[in-house]
Design a protein around this motif. Structure first.
Motif, PDB file in Angstrom:
ATOM      1  N   LYS A  66       0.828  -1.203   0.000  1.00  0.00           N
ATOM      2  CA  LYS A  66       0.000   0.000   0.000  1.00  0.00           C
ATOM      3  C   LYS A  66       0.864   1.256   0.000  1.00  0.00           C
ATOM      4  CE  LYS A  66      -3.639  -0.294   2.488  1.00  0.00           C
ATOM      5  NZ  LYS A  66      -4.563  -0.362   3.665  1.00  0.00           N
ATOM      6  N   GLU A  67       1.981   1.209   0.763  1.00  0.00           N
ATOM      7  CA  GLU A  67       2.876   2.367   0.815  1.00  0.00           C
ATOM      8  C   GLU A  67       3.578   2.591  -0.526  1.00  0.00           C
ATOM      9  OE1 GLU A  67       5.555   1.582   3.975  1.00  0.00           O
ATOM     10  OE2 GLU A  67       4.049   1.792   5.561  1.00  0.00           O
ATOM     11  N   GLU A  68       3.990   1.502  -1.175  1.00  0.00           N
ATOM     12  CA  GLU A  68       4.747   1.623  -2.423  1.00  0.00           C
ATOM     13  C   GLU A  68       3.864   1.885  -3.636  1.00  0.00           C
ATOM     14  OE1 GLU A  68       7.097  -1.872  -2.860  1.00  0.00           O
ATOM     15  OE2 GLU A  68       8.415  -1.415  -1.160  1.00  0.00           O
ATOM     16  N   LYS A  69       2.680   1.266  -3.654  1.00  0.00           N
ATOM     17  CA  LYS A  69       1.831   1.354  -4.845  1.00  0.00           C
ATOM     18  C   LYS A  69       0.636   2.273  -4.669  1.00  0.00           C
ATOM     19  CE  LYS A  69       4.266  -1.928  -6.896  1.00  0.00           C
ATOM     20  NZ  LYS A  69       5.278  -2.185  -5.865  1.00  0.00           N
ATOM     21  N   GLY A  70       0.340   2.648  -3.436  1.00  0.00           N
ATOM     22  CA  GLY A  70      -0.810   3.505  -3.193  1.00  0.00           C
ATOM     23  C   GLY A  70      -2.104   2.807  -3.574  1.00  0.00           C
ATOM     24  N   THR A  71      -3.006   3.551  -4.177  1.00  0.00           N
ATOM     25  CA  THR A  71      -4.295   2.985  -4.586  1.00  0.00           C
ATOM     26  C   THR A  71      -4.247   2.434  -6.006  1.00  0.00           C
ATOM     27  OG1 THR A  71      -5.014   5.168  -5.343  1.00  0.00           O
ATOM     28  CG2 THR A  71      -5.565   4.547  -3.072  1.00  0.00           C
ATOM     29  N   GLY A  72      -3.053   2.529  -6.638  1.00  0.00           N
ATOM     30  CA  GLY A  72      -2.943   2.083  -8.031  1.00  0.00           C
ATOM     31  C   GLY A  72      -2.958   0.586  -8.204  1.00  0.00           C
ATOM     32  N   LEU A  73      -2.653  -0.166  -7.146  1.00  0.00           N
ATOM     33  CA  LEU A  73      -2.611  -1.619  -7.232  1.00  0.00           C
ATOM     34  C   LEU A  73      -3.977  -2.203  -6.940  1.00  0.00           C
ATOM     35  CD1 LEU A  73      -0.648  -4.053  -7.593  1.00  0.00           C
ATOM     36  CD2 LEU A  73      -0.491  -4.124  -5.111  1.00  0.00           C
ATOM     37  N   GLY A  74      -4.401  -3.154  -7.771  1.00  0.00           N
ATOM     38  CA  GLY A  74      -5.678  -3.800  -7.542  1.00  0.00           C
ATOM     39  C   GLY A  74      -5.637  -4.701  -6.326  1.00  0.00           C
ATOM     40  N   PRO A  75      -6.785  -5.235  -5.906  1.00  0.00           N
ATOM     41  CA  PRO A  75      -6.828  -6.123  -4.750  1.00  0.00           C
ATOM     42  C   PRO A  75      -5.903  -7.330  -4.926  1.00  0.00           C
ATOM     43  CG  PRO A  75      -9.039  -5.472  -5.403  1.00  0.00           C
ATOM     44  CD  PRO A  75      -8.115  -5.005  -6.490  1.00  0.00           C
ATOM     45  N   CYS A  76      -5.281  -7.742  -3.838  1.00  0.00           N
ATOM     46  CA  CYS A  76      -4.330  -8.855  -3.846  1.00  0.00           C
ATOM     47  C   CYS A  76      -4.748  -9.834  -2.761  1.00  0.00           C
ATOM     48  CB  CYS A  76      -2.917  -8.321  -3.600  1.00  0.00           C
ATOM     49  SG  CYS A  76      -1.644  -9.575  -3.491  1.00  0.00           S
ATOM     50  N   PHE A  77      -5.138 -11.022  -3.153  1.00  0.00           N
ATOM     51  CA  PHE A  77      -5.637 -12.025  -2.213  1.00  0.00           C
ATOM     52  C   PHE A  77      -4.643 -13.182  -2.131  1.00  0.00           C
ATOM     53  CE2 PHE A  77      -9.187  -9.988  -4.419  1.00  0.00           C
ATOM     54  CZ  PHE A  77      -9.880  -9.421  -3.346  1.00  0.00           C
ATOM     55  N   ILE A  78      -4.060 -13.388  -0.956  1.00  0.00           N
ATOM     56  CA  ILE A  78      -3.031 -14.418  -0.768  1.00  0.00           C
ATOM     57  C   ILE A  78      -3.585 -15.535   0.119  1.00  0.00           C
ATOM     58  CG2 ILE A  78      -0.734 -14.919   0.145  1.00  0.00           C
ATOM     59  CD1 ILE A  78       0.085 -12.089  -0.525  1.00  0.00           C
ATOM     60  N   SER A  79      -3.392 -16.776  -0.307  1.00  0.00           N
ATOM     61  CA  SER A  79      -3.852 -17.922   0.484  1.00  0.00           C
ATOM     62  C   SER A  79      -2.826 -19.035   0.440  1.00  0.00           C
ATOM     63  CB  SER A  79      -5.196 -18.436  -0.058  1.00  0.00           C
ATOM     64  OG  SER A  79      -5.045 -18.880  -1.397  1.00  0.00           O
ATOM     65  N   GLY A  80      -2.936 -19.975   1.360  1.00  0.00           N
ATOM     66  CA  GLY A  80      -2.063 -21.136   1.403  1.00  0.00           C
ATOM     67  C   GLY A  80      -2.767 -22.358   0.841  1.00  0.00           C
ATOM     68  N   VAL A  81      -2.044 -23.145   0.062  1.00  0.00           N
ATOM     69  CA  VAL A  81      -2.603 -24.366  -0.537  1.00  0.00           C
ATOM     70  C   VAL A  81      -1.654 -25.521  -0.219  1.00  0.00           C
ATOM     71  CG1 VAL A  81      -3.364 -25.510  -2.651  1.00  0.00           C
ATOM     72  CG2 VAL A  81      -3.665 -23.036  -2.400  1.00  0.00           C
ATOM     73  N   PRO A  82      -1.906 -26.250   0.870  1.00  0.00           N
ATOM     74  CA  PRO A  82      -1.006 -27.355   1.229  1.00  0.00           C
ATOM     75  C   PRO A  82      -1.213 -28.583   0.358  1.00  0.00           C
ATOM     76  CG  PRO A  82      -2.825 -27.227   2.778  1.00  0.00           C
ATOM     77  CD  PRO A  82      -2.986 -26.068   1.845  1.00  0.00           C
ATOM     78  N   GLY A  83      -0.127 -29.301   0.096  1.00  0.00           N
ATOM     79  CA  GLY A  83      -0.212 -30.533  -0.673  1.00  0.00           C
ATOM     80  C   GLY A  83       0.977 -30.685  -1.591  1.00  0.00           C
ATOM     81  N   SER A  84       1.144 -31.872  -2.162  1.00  0.00           N
ATOM     82  CA  SER A  84       2.246 -32.154  -3.067  1.00  0.00           C
ATOM     83  C   SER A  84       1.939 -31.638  -4.465  1.00  0.00           C
ATOM     84  CB  SER A  84       2.519 -33.655  -3.138  1.00  0.00           C
ATOM     85  OG  SER A  84       3.427 -33.956  -4.181  1.00  0.00           O
ATOM     86  N   PHE A  85       2.908 -30.952  -5.089  1.00  0.00           N
ATOM     87  CA  PHE A  85       2.679 -30.476  -6.451  1.00  0.00           C
ATOM     88  C   PHE A  85       2.847 -31.590  -7.483  1.00  0.00           C
ATOM     89  CE2 PHE A  85       7.068 -28.593  -5.501  1.00  0.00           C
ATOM     90  CZ  PHE A  85       7.783 -29.667  -6.003  1.00  0.00           C
ATOM     91  N   TYR A  86       3.089 -32.820  -7.040  1.00  0.00           N
ATOM     92  CA  TYR A  86       3.098 -33.952  -7.955  1.00  0.00           C
ATOM     93  C   TYR A  86       1.688 -34.517  -8.127  1.00  0.00           C
ATOM     94  CZ  TYR A  86       8.172 -33.785  -7.811  1.00  0.00           C
ATOM     95  OH  TYR A  86       9.493 -33.375  -7.926  1.00  0.00           O
ATOM     96  N   GLY A  87       0.700 -33.674  -7.889  1.00  0.00           N
ATOM     97  CA  GLY A  87      -0.700 -34.007  -8.103  1.00  0.00           C
ATOM     98  C   GLY A  87      -1.494 -32.724  -8.253  1.00  0.00           C
ATOM     99  N   ARG A  88      -2.796 -32.831  -8.451  1.00  0.00           N
ATOM    100  CA  ARG A  88      -3.637 -31.649  -8.628  1.00  0.00           C
ATOM    101  C   ARG A  88      -3.732 -30.846  -7.332  1.00  0.00           C
ATOM    102  NH1 ARG A  88      -7.529 -31.268 -12.602  1.00  0.00           N
ATOM    103  NH2 ARG A  88      -7.889 -29.245 -11.611  1.00  0.00           N
TER     104      ARG A  88
END
Length: 322
Positions: A66-88
């Motif tokens: 927010k400090e670096e981009k101000g209001t110019g950056l769109g919404p940013c939604f971060i989540s965690g997805v546990p599991g092995s990437f050797y599958g879906r």
């Protein structure tokens, strides 16, 4: 825009690549005079990863954006997805950009026949492939890599939209020979440290004989072959970079400055200690990596050892049959 970082780990560097990706998207949109898209960012690692540590750092991360981009950056939604990437891991056609760094050289498992449950230890005195390993050991590692990497590509082909991109960075090798020093010698020296403890009666030899690292550093030709066989991606770029074992930092003889061997031992310990501790027990770890540091110091006094890091960029296309 759906973005995924596979093998994100936890700690101060976890969000650094995500920050770079956001910067590139923001700069590109500013250059084109377009509003930035909403960003759906998924951080993936195994179930045992410390996602709580990552989530605890998000308020400071959002504040910095927010400090670096101000209001110019769109919404940013971060989540965690546990599991092995050797599958879906994600819904179909939900990702536009996938990144993975220092993860794909780890196999989903120790190759069958080499794990601790095997009736006969066929890689005695070693913990990975080496010049003296039987050909069957080399074949087992390659087959496991083929199975895992093809499954990784198949899974991502269902999740990445047409035109979407993956940038993957992992340990590799230049030579077709899988036992070349640049791909396996750090494990061979670790085996020497273990065998020195065996000779002193500190650990039983069968413990070493039944441990094999779930690791494979492929060459560029093997990576290209698997991508072509899958047919869902085309290669945009592949580069190999050399990395000094000790980070290229000159050692000093002062007490305060760690030696090259100590720096290498610290790095390798951070990566492999958990799996080695599960097999050998925690009591020997300090002694083991002290010995390893001395062995590496001796090795680096004679040569400047390097790792090879492969970076590949591939683009999702309509599946190419054959």
């Amino acid at each position: 825009m759906g973005i995924a970082d596979l093998g994100c780990s936890s700690g101060p560097n976890t969000l650094s690549v995500i920050s770079e990706i956001i910067d590139v998207i923001y700069s590109k949109c500013c250059h084109l005079g377009r509003p930035p898209p909403e960003l759906r960012i998924s951080l993936n690692d195994l179930y045992s990863n410390d996602f709580n540590d990552i989530f605890g750092s998000l308020p400071a991360f959002y504040n910095r954006l927010k400090e670096e981009k101000g209001t110019g950056l769109g919404p940013c939604f971060i989540s965690g997805v546990p599991g092995s990437f050797y599958g879906r891991l994600f819904p179909s056609k939900s990702l536009h950009f996938v990144h993975s760094s220092s993860s794909l050289h780890w196999l989903s498992q120790v190759p069958p026949g080499l794990d601790s449950k095997a009736s006969i230890a066929i890689n005695k005195g070693r913990i990975y492939m080496s010049k003296t390993s039987p050909q069957s050991v080399l074949d087992s590692y390659f087959l496991q890599f083929h199975k895992d990497f093809s499954q990784f590509l198949k899974s991502r082909s269902e999740e990445v939209v047409l035109g979407g991109r993956m940038v993957l960075s992992f340990m590799g090798r230049r030579s077709m020979d899988p036992t070349t020093e640049e791909s396996c010698h750090h494990f061979e020296l670790l085996a020497h440290a273990l065998m020195s403890m065996v000779s002193e009666g500190l650990i039983p030899e069968e413990k070493v004989d039944t441990f094999n690292a779930p690791y494979y550093a492929p060459c560029a030709e093997e990576v290209k072959s698997e991508i072509q066989k899958d047919g869902s991606f085309i290669m945009d770029r592949l580069e190999a970079f050399e990395i000094d074992w000790d980070g290229g930092v000159d050692s000093c003889n002062s007490i305060e400055t760690p030696s090259s061997g100590q720096r290498v031992a610290k790095t390798i310990r951070a990566v492999v200690e958990s799996m080695m501790e599960a097999h050998f027990g925690s009591d020997i770890m300090d002694d083991l990596f002290l010995r390893y540091a001395k062995i590496v110091d001796n090795h680096l006094s004679k040569t400047r050892a390097k790792y090879i890091n492969l970076v590949v960029s591939i683009i999702r296309v309509d599946k190419i049959e054959g």
